[in-house]
Write an enzyme that holds these catalytic residues in place. Structure first.
Site, mmCIF file in Angstrom:
data_model
loop_
_atom_site.group_PDB
_atom_site.id
_atom_site.type_symbol
_atom_site.label_atom_id
_atom_site.label_comp_id
_atom_site.label_asym_id
_atom_site.label_seq_id
_atom_site.Cartn_x
_atom_site.Cartn_y
_atom_site.Cartn_z
ATOM 1 N N ASP A 156 1.035 28.569 0.237
ATOM 2 C CA ASP A 156 -0.310 29.066 -0.089
ATOM 3 C C ASP A 156 -1.246 28.986 1.113
ATOM 4 O OD1 ASP A 156 -0.204 26.188 -0.403
ATOM 5 O OD2 ASP A 156 -2.157 26.270 -1.393
ATOM 6 N N GLU B 154 -0.784 23.710 -1.996
ATOM 7 C CA GLU B 154 -1.131 22.517 -1.224
ATOM 8 C C GLU B 154 -2.624 22.462 -0.938
ATOM 9 O OE1 GLU B 154 -1.937 20.052 2.339
ATOM 10 O OE2 GLU B 154 -2.267 22.200 2.108
HETATM 11 ZN ZN ZN Z 1 -1.501 23.132 5.493
#
Ligand code: ZN
Length: 356
Positions: A75, A129
């Site tokens: 992401d 994340e």
């Molecule tokens: Zn990162």
């Protein structure tokens, strides 16, 4: 839509970086990129592949003595006028170029192109994340597929500008409370002012000498800081409570419990309430694959001062470090970019280390 991760793209980590950047994957929207990554990994006969949500795992099972994890998040933070990618001279610009599609590109390039590595390899391409840790793909794997993480050593390909950043510091937040007695300010001698009492708390903070700790050649600088303060009742009332919120960043030779005990010592005589904490991670550079990795990089490691997903491996007893081509100072910036030379250097280093 046809998968843009074609064999021609997979063999070139620079082209692969650009192609990954051009698949939009803001946190919680990783399905398309995860589908593409899963599809190309399933085409590699030397890998077995599994998936949890939008996290894709691929592994070799060659019967090697040691297993190494290479991990990266798929992401990005929200796009900021920096999509799709552009190339200017030796730089690729675009959302996720540094953090961390250039790192993901190295892992994916190796996964597809290195059928006979010297260690067994596990590749993790994980979701979410960049947002609240309850969505973090690596956390979800640790909870429901912990066997995917088992290894002797792990490398997270987060941006470090080609430097090995080992371990990470822990963090805790706590509230330090002073108490007093309310009174009308016209008769202030009848009260005890809790905000004035906070002066002693602040003095202890400004007098505090933070430790510097060196472990495995990595130097960690601790810190204890007030990050918020609030107190007061009304413009004519002697306040009976003041709360100072402190944040301690602690070297990985202290556990969360020891760090909290230390905060209690510093503020002896005051009420201390823990609100949040996360453990650090020791650099763990004595593991054999870690030593061989450092030899391949050929440079001294540095300490990671922030908290990273490295600690999730450490919690399972697996030494882990950060190493990636992106510049961490450019992560999340509108002019985020990565140097093509750093991508090529990173790919060459990982090949040197992992090719048998
Ligand atoms: Zn990162």
């Amino acid at each position: 839509m046809a998968n843009p991760l074609t064999p021609d793209v997979l063999v070139d980590p620079v082209e692969l970086t650009r192609t990954l950047v051009d698949i939009e994957s803001v946190s919680r929207h990783e399905q398309a990129i995860a589908d593409n990554v899963e599809e190309v990994l399933r085409q590699a006969s030397h890998l077995s592949v599994d998936r949890l949500g939008n996290t894709v795992m691929a592994r070799t099972d060659l019967g090697r003595d040691q297993r190494v994890v290479l991990a990266g998040h798929l992401d990005t933070v929200p796009i900021n006028d920096n999509f799709p990618s552009t190339v200017v001279d030796d730089l690729i610009y675009g959302c996720g170029t540094s953090d961390m599609k250039s790192g993901v590109a190295l892992a994916l390039h190796l996964a597809a192109g290195l059928p006979d590595p010297r260690y067994d390899l596990t590749f993790l391409f994980y979701e979410a994340e960049e947002i609240d840790s309850k969505y973090n793909g690596l956390r979800l794997v640790a909870e429901s597929r912990p066997e995917w993480l088992l290894a002797d050593f792990a490398v997270l390909l987060e941006p470090t500008y080609g430097v090995v950043e080992a371990g990470c510091q822990g963090t805790l937040r706590a509230l330090v409370r002073t108490t007093g007695r309310r009174a009308h300010t016209a008769r202030a001698w009848r009260g005890v002012n809790a905000i004035h009492a906070a002066g002693d708390v602040l003095r202890r903070l400004s007098d505090y000498r933070a430790r510097t700790v060196t472990i495995d050649g990595c130097t960690y600088r601790e810190g204890l800081n007030a990050v918020k303060i609030h107190g007061g009742v009304a413009g004519n009332v002697v306040p009976d409570e003041c709360v100072v919120e402190v944040n301690m960043r602690f070297a990985p030779d202290r556990t969360e419990k020891q760090a909290l005990e230390h905060v209690h010592e510093v503020f002896e005589g005051y009420e201390v309430e823990l609100t949040d904490s996360a453990p650090g991670a020791l650099p763990g550079l004595s593991a054999a694959p870690a030593r061989e990795f450092l030899a391949a990089v050929g440079a001294e490691p540095a300490a990671k001062l922030g908290w990273t997903d490295v600690a999730r491996f450490a919690a399972l007893g697996i030494p882990a470090l950060n190493y990636g081509p992106g510049d961490p100072l450019l992560a999340h910036a509108p002019d985020e970019h990565v140097e093509i030379g750093k991508i090529r250097d990173g790919a060459a280093t990982l090949y040197r280390w992992l090719a048998s």
